[in-house]
Design a protein around this motif. Structure first.
Motif, PDB file in Angstrom:
ATOM      1  N   VAL A   1       0.841  -1.204   0.000  1.00 44.04           N
ATOM      2  CA  VAL A   1       0.000   0.000   0.000  1.00 44.04           C
ATOM      3  C   VAL A   1       0.873   1.251   0.000  1.00 44.04           C
ATOM      4  CG1 VAL A   1      -1.609   1.350   1.413  1.00 44.04           C
ATOM      5  CG2 VAL A   1      -2.024  -1.078   1.014  1.00 44.04           C
TER       6      VAL A   1
ATOM      7  N   THR B   1       0.846   4.238  -2.739  1.00 38.63           N
ATOM      8  CA  THR B   1       0.494   5.616  -2.369  1.00 38.63           C
ATOM      9  C   THR B   1       1.682   6.574  -2.349  1.00 38.63           C
ATOM     10  OG1 THR B   1       0.666   5.119  -0.004  1.00 38.63           O
ATOM     11  CG2 THR B   1      -1.520   4.901  -1.029  1.00 38.63           C
ATOM     12  N   THR B   2       2.897   6.076  -2.415  1.00 32.78           N
ATOM     13  CA  THR B   2       4.071   6.958  -2.349  1.00 32.78           C
ATOM     14  C   THR B   2       4.076   8.029  -3.437  1.00 32.78           C
ATOM     15  OG1 THR B   2       5.443   5.390  -1.147  1.00 32.78           O
ATOM     16  CG2 THR B   2       6.595   7.031  -2.465  1.00 32.78           C
TER      17      THR B   2
ATOM     18  N   LEU C   1       1.620   9.487  -4.809  1.00 33.94           N
ATOM     19  CA  LEU C   1       0.617  10.490  -4.420  1.00 33.94           C
ATOM     20  C   LEU C   1       1.096  11.315  -3.231  1.00 33.94           C
ATOM     21  CD1 LEU C   1      -2.556   8.245  -4.711  1.00 33.94           C
ATOM     22  CD2 LEU C   1      -1.771   9.977  -6.323  1.00 33.94           C
ATOM     23  N   THR C   2       1.729  10.651  -2.287  1.00 37.62           N
ATOM     24  CA  THR C   2       2.243  11.350  -1.117  1.00 37.62           C
ATOM     25  C   THR C   2       3.337  12.331  -1.516  1.00 37.62           C
ATOM     26  OG1 THR C   2       1.753   9.413   0.248  1.00 37.62           O
ATOM     27  CG2 THR C   2       3.289  11.023   1.168  1.00 37.62           C
TER      28      THR C   2
ATOM     29  N   SER D   1       1.806  15.344  -3.197  1.00 37.14           N
ATOM     30  CA  SER D   1       1.151  16.182  -2.199  1.00 37.14           C
ATOM     31  C   SER D   1       2.179  16.985  -1.406  1.00 37.14           C
ATOM     32  CB  SER D   1       0.325  15.307  -1.252  1.00 37.14           C
ATOM     33  OG  SER D   1      -0.224  16.070  -0.229  1.00 37.14           O
TER      34      SER D   1
ATOM     35  N   PRO E   1      -4.033  14.618  -4.114  1.00 36.21           N
ATOM     36  CA  PRO E   1      -3.415  13.290  -3.943  1.00 36.21           C
ATOM     37  C   PRO E   1      -3.799  12.618  -2.618  1.00 36.21           C
ATOM     38  CG  PRO E   1      -1.808  14.833  -4.786  1.00 36.21           C
ATOM     39  CD  PRO E   1      -3.023  15.627  -4.426  1.00 36.21           C
TER      40      PRO E   1
ATOM     41  N   GLN F   1      -5.845   8.872  -1.911  1.00 35.08           N
ATOM     42  CA  GLN F   1      -5.368   7.794  -1.037  1.00 35.08           C
ATOM     43  C   GLN F   1      -6.494   7.212  -0.185  1.00 35.08           C
ATOM     44  OE1 GLN F   1      -1.997   8.901   1.359  1.00 35.08           O
ATOM     45  NE2 GLN F   1      -1.024   9.952  -0.337  1.00 35.08           N
TER      46      GLN F   1
ATOM     47  N   VAL G   1      -7.796   3.691  -0.834  1.00 34.54           N
ATOM     48  CA  VAL G   1      -6.814   2.656  -0.498  1.00 34.54           C
ATOM     49  C   VAL G   1      -6.905   2.324   0.986  1.00 34.54           C
ATOM     50  CG1 VAL G   1      -4.347   2.124  -0.376  1.00 34.54           C
ATOM     51  CG2 VAL G   1      -5.266   3.311  -2.376  1.00 34.54           C
TER      52      VAL G   1
ATOM     53  N   SER H   1       5.301   8.567   5.081  1.00 35.38           N
ATOM     54  CA  SER H   1       4.485   9.455   4.277  1.00 35.38           C
ATOM     55  C   SER H   1       5.078  10.854   4.180  1.00 35.38           C
ATOM     56  CB  SER H   1       3.066   9.536   4.861  1.00 35.38           C
ATOM     57  OG  SER H   1       3.080  10.175   6.117  1.00 35.38           O
TER      58      SER H   1
END
Length: 190
Positions: free
Chosen positions: A38, A42-43, A45-46, A49, A98, A102, A105, A188
């Motif tokens: 996960v 998501t990295t 997107l993180t 952001s 972003p 997430q 998820v 994150s």
């Protein structure tokens, strides 16, 4: 309808989770591996952001100057702010979007993990896991169990229930939760 959407999201992560369990034979390691998966998903997107937030912080002094300069004229302030954003190619919503992406998820993961042990057969008291294939090793193991034991802890219990049953295990459980949250925050922020 919302429950069905959440169940669909959980179903996305069910297959890799059962595969990790078949590989490791451990609930805790499977949870760790699915968490890593996960985080890999998501990295990007993180990072996007975080980049947006840093750009907005960099523009803060200029935005404050504009606010002071156009204190009484809201329309002029908005026009000047839009010009500033365009000059620096910054979208003020770019840092939020972003994070919103997430959410599905994390909702899916929560539903998956919650569904593993929440339903209990009223006759045997064993788990009746949701979201995972009934032929999987994970389903077979959970459907014959009343506990989800890993490293001496019952992962099916909430931290408060764990603390009620044993103060020592409760403290250990809380330490695991805190360490997991700290590592999630650290990962994150990078």
């Amino acid at each position: 309808m919302l429950a069905s959407i959440f169940d669909s999201l959980a179903g996305i992560f069910a297959w890799p989770f059962t595969q990790f369990y078949a590989l490791t034979g451990s609930y805790a390691f499977s949870i760790m591996l699915i968490t890593v998966l996960v985080m890999l998903i998501t990295t990007p997107l993180t990072l996007k952001s975080t980049k947006g937030m840093l750009e907005m912080q960099r523009l803060q002094p200029e935005l404050k100057r504009l606010q002071a300069q156009h204190r009484g004229d809201r329309q002029k302030l908005n026009e000047e702010m839009m010009k500033l954003y365009q000059e620096h190619k910054v979208n003020p919503l770019a840092s939020c979007f972003p994070l919103l992406l997430q959410m599905p998820v994390f909702i899916g993961m929560f539903q998956l993990l919650k569904g593993l042990t929440r339903t209990v057969d009223p006759v045997t008291g064993h788990f009746v896991p949701k979201h995972i294939n009934k032929t999987s090793e994970l389903y077979q193991d959970l459907s014959k169990s009343k506990e989800m034991l890993s490293w001496g802890l019952d992962l099916a219990k909430s931290p408060s229930k764990m603390f009620e049953s044993s103060a020592g295990k409760g403290v250990l459980y809380i330490v695991f939760v805190v360490v997991d949250r700290k590592s999630t925050r650290l990962n994150s922020s990078h």
